[in-house]
Design an enzyme around this catalytic site. Structure first.
Site, PDB file in Angstrom:
ATOM      1  N   GLU A   1       0.808  -1.229   0.000  1.00 31.19           N
ATOM      2  CA  GLU A   1       0.000   0.000   0.000  1.00 31.19           C
ATOM      3  C   GLU A   1       0.839   1.275   0.000  1.00 31.19           C
ATOM      4  O   GLU A   1       0.531   2.227  -0.715  1.00 31.19           O
ATOM      5  CB  GLU A   1      -0.907  -0.018   1.244  1.00 31.19           C
ATOM      6  CG  GLU A   1      -2.100   0.905   1.151  1.00 31.19           C
ATOM      7  CD  GLU A   1      -3.066   0.651   2.303  1.00 31.19           C
ATOM      8  OE1 GLU A   1      -3.530  -0.499   2.443  1.00 31.19           O
ATOM      9  OE2 GLU A   1      -3.347   1.586   3.061  1.00 31.19           O
ATOM     10  N   ASP A   2       1.893   1.299   0.788  1.00 27.65           N
ATOM     11  CA  ASP A   2       2.630   2.562   0.983  1.00 27.65           C
ATOM     12  C   ASP A   2       4.045   2.578   0.422  1.00 27.65           C
ATOM     13  O   ASP A   2       4.692   3.621   0.415  1.00 27.65           O
ATOM     14  CB  ASP A   2       2.697   2.894   2.487  1.00 27.65           C
ATOM     15  CG  ASP A   2       1.320   3.166   3.070  1.00 27.65           C
ATOM     16  OD1 ASP A   2       0.458   3.673   2.320  1.00 27.65           O
ATOM     17  OD2 ASP A   2       1.104   2.864   4.249  1.00 27.65           O
TER      18      ASP A   2
END
Ligand code: ZN
Length: 185
Positions: A64-65
């Site tokens: 996700e990041d």
């Protein structure tokens, strides 16, 4: 791969993949502190019985990041770790409000292991909100975040009482901080 190798490599990769990232709070802690906290929480919650779960907790924000792929995680670790990380990853193509609503809706449908990571993640985020909130969050923003975290966690209950108690303690602490802030206004 031995348990020690798996968990050590997960710590090392997480530190590399998230190098330079910091938490949103005023203390701007290195992001890896959050990952280590989530990994330590699931390790304690499961008595260290599930090394893949601990590695996945360390890597839970990598897709996700940090733009890491499922294939890369499967390649560096194993498909089970990669699947667990994918299971706790939001679809960033979706609007933020949709993603937040989906977290509430999907929480009860997650596997018990994914629920443990998500409970630990929300616990870490609420502890951070109490200790070091983002400078640009007003009282209403903080209260809305607490309310949303509680709604997500409502769908994660019934799998790990210890983690739920850690979450409840963190939520109570945020509530105390917000009430104190309200009185000071
Ligand atoms: Zn996280």
């Amino acid at each position: 791969m031995t348990t020690i190798l798996l968990v050590t490599r997960a710590c090392h990769r997480a530190a590399q993949w998230h190098a330079g990232q910091r938490r949103k709070g005023v203390a701007a802690e290195p992001y890896v502190n959050h990952l280590a906290e989530v990994a330590a929480l699931v390790a304690e919650a499961t008595g260290g019985s599930d090394p893949n779960l601990i590695a996945a907790a360390m890597l839970h924000d990598a897709i996700e990041d940090a733009g890491v792929t499922h294939a890369e995680i499967a390649d560096h670790f194993n498909p089970d770790v990669a699947d667990l990380v994918a299971e706790v990853t939001d679809d960033k193509a979706l609007d933020k409000h949709v993603r937040k609503a989906l977290q509430v809706e999907m929480a009860p449908k997650k596997s018990d292991r994914a629920k443990a990571i998500k409970l630990a993640d929300k616990t870490s985020n609420l502890r951070a909100l109490a200790a070091s909130p983002p400078a640009d969050w007003d009282l209403a923003t903080k209260a809305a975040y607490l309310d949303w975290a509680r709604r997500v966690v409502a769908g994660l209950r019934g799998t790990n009482a210890w983690l739920e108690a850690e979450f409840d303690a963190a939520a109570a602490e945020v509530e105390r901080v917000l009430e104190a802030e309200l009185r000071d206004d």
